[in-house]
Write an enzyme that holds these catalytic residues in place. Sequence first.
Site, PDB file in Angstrom:
ATOM      1  N   HIS A   1      -6.446   3.707   8.727  1.00 30.26           N
ATOM      2  CA  HIS A   1      -6.112   2.996   7.493  1.00 30.26           C
ATOM      3  C   HIS A   1      -6.099   4.026   6.364  1.00 30.26           C
ATOM      4  CE1 HIS A   1      -6.879  -0.599   4.533  1.00 30.26           C
ATOM      5  NE2 HIS A   1      -5.652  -0.109   4.459  1.00 30.26           N
TER       6      HIS A   1
ATOM      7  N   ASP B   1      -2.591   0.776   9.559  1.00 31.34           N
ATOM      8  CA  ASP B   1      -1.919   0.579   8.277  1.00 31.34           C
ATOM      9  C   ASP B   1      -1.841   1.944   7.603  1.00 31.34           C
ATOM     10  OD1 ASP B   1      -1.074  -0.012   5.746  1.00 31.34           O
ATOM     11  OD2 ASP B   1      -2.720  -1.365   5.243  1.00 31.34           O
TER      12      ASP B   1
ATOM     13  N   PHE C   1       5.636  -7.058  -3.199  1.00 26.60           N
ATOM     14  CA  PHE C   1       5.966  -5.942  -2.308  1.00 26.60           C
ATOM     15  C   PHE C   1       6.447  -6.461  -0.964  1.00 26.60           C
ATOM     16  CE2 PHE C   1       4.860  -3.065   1.157  1.00 26.60           C
ATOM     17  CZ  PHE C   1       5.520  -1.910   0.754  1.00 26.60           C
TER      18      PHE C   1
END
Length: 554
Positions: free
Chosen positions: A385, A424, A487
């Site tokens: 991440h 991510d 987004f």
Amino acid sequence: MERRMSRAGLQQKKKTMWDMEPAADKSLARSTDTVLYRVHSEWRDVSFQAQASEADTAAYGEVLGQKKTVRESPEWRALDMGRMNITTVPPQLSRFGFLVELSLNKNFLQEIAPEICRLERLRVLDVSENMIKNIPPEICKLVALRSFVANDNMIRTLPPEMGGLWRLEKLVLDGNPLEDSLKTLYHERGATETVRYVREHLLITVEPPERVWHYIETAEKTLPHLTLFSHNILGNTFTSSQIYGYVPSWALEWERRKDLLLAEILHQYADIACLQEVETFHYDSFFLPALEKHCNYSGCFIPKTRSKTLHFADRHNVDGCATFFRKDKYRLLKTYYVEFNKLAKRKTSQCDDMYQRITTKQNVALILLLEETTGGNTFLCGNVHLHWDPECKDVKLVQSILFLEELERIRESTNPAFVVVLGDFNSLPDSGVYSLFATGHVDPAHPDFLGFKYNPYTQRGFNHNFGFKNTYSNAKELPFSCFSADFKGKIDYIWYSSRRLVVTGLLGPLSQEYMSKTVGLPNIYLPSDHIHLVAELSLKPGHAATPGATEEQT
């Protein structure tokens, strides 16, 4: 008080005013920082203000059907099409995505056209004094809308989706035959409370169609080997109503979302599940016991670095990365905890950019060395991440380099058959991070370093030979992996050793039709602003029967 004119009288007055209006008045004066244009109803004759530039004229040429390119001009953001006798909105209007204000008042419109709902920067919409009966559910796409004026129409009710317009400050519905309950709410509580009430009590999102599994044809015969699941679950600490104001407050509550998240994992029942933004308390008290019970999973967890600086009682809200694996298929040989700021401190002095920009970030990663219970292959599984801020491309690129260096160090000492990395990455496909993973190289002058000095990387660049490939590049890529009101983009990936593995299946995207009517995620059915990724991978022929063979031996 002036009496309200009848509908027929209003339309007759409108027609008379247009017929009497001289051509010179068909343009509006310049406002403080905006030029408004009045366009003829047949879309042929336009009168521009003297201040209008050639760029403005070129942009408007597209609406007039001329072969000119629409471009965003800093000179104007508003369009006035009021009192033009129009009955429909031309489809070309959807190309004016830079519009901030749109006036369609005093016409003969019977609906708010879909073209209008694509103008996602729109802040002011005036459709007053028309013949509109219904507000379409697609209006929820106007996420920037602050003012919606729709008085003197034929509107009886508001669509539940309108509850998604959480930024709306002005709502004018006077002169409509509103249903009694809505009329009372509107007059007694005002615009903001009306929208909030619709969101909290009426916004029932349609359940999304099940995502389709796509089988990937390969030229070589392979056997299913492992399935990978990756999901940023949206940590409970980050579910602010200021950020996710389009979501009913009750749908953001952890007690509701946790069951949806668990159901997603159970439904996919992947061999390995990598989660990001898992809070420490939720890992210990919910995910680990639930997944051990229902899936026979074992798990590992690392919280963000700041957890070490907090009192024990305050650590439970710190999020991190959690990796779960099926105990019937794999044995855990070793766990490697990666703290990016600690890796950066080994390469820095307190006066350079590495210290100032990288050591201050709290991001972490997990790397597990797993062994198959049958077959004997060992492999590395990374769960990453990276830093979130889109303005800090350099931080994410350097974090990626540090991670890959650590991964290479571990690979040299463990000799795995293959490597997979999930997570991510907070980086779009045109980023330096994506390019680094996909090509194995980053140039020392790459623009994502943002001019900072990260020696030796900004002197010699960086290379790796993992041979990574993005699973979703094998088929039509997902249009997004993260979707909020502000987004939409692909920032989550599953990378795999392409020399040893081949993709045989992928979980497809959410329905395009469903998402066209969605403000953003999460909603009452989808518990995170990210969607989960699932990929099925197989060993290439010749490798399945050679336990212990490493990538270097291929």
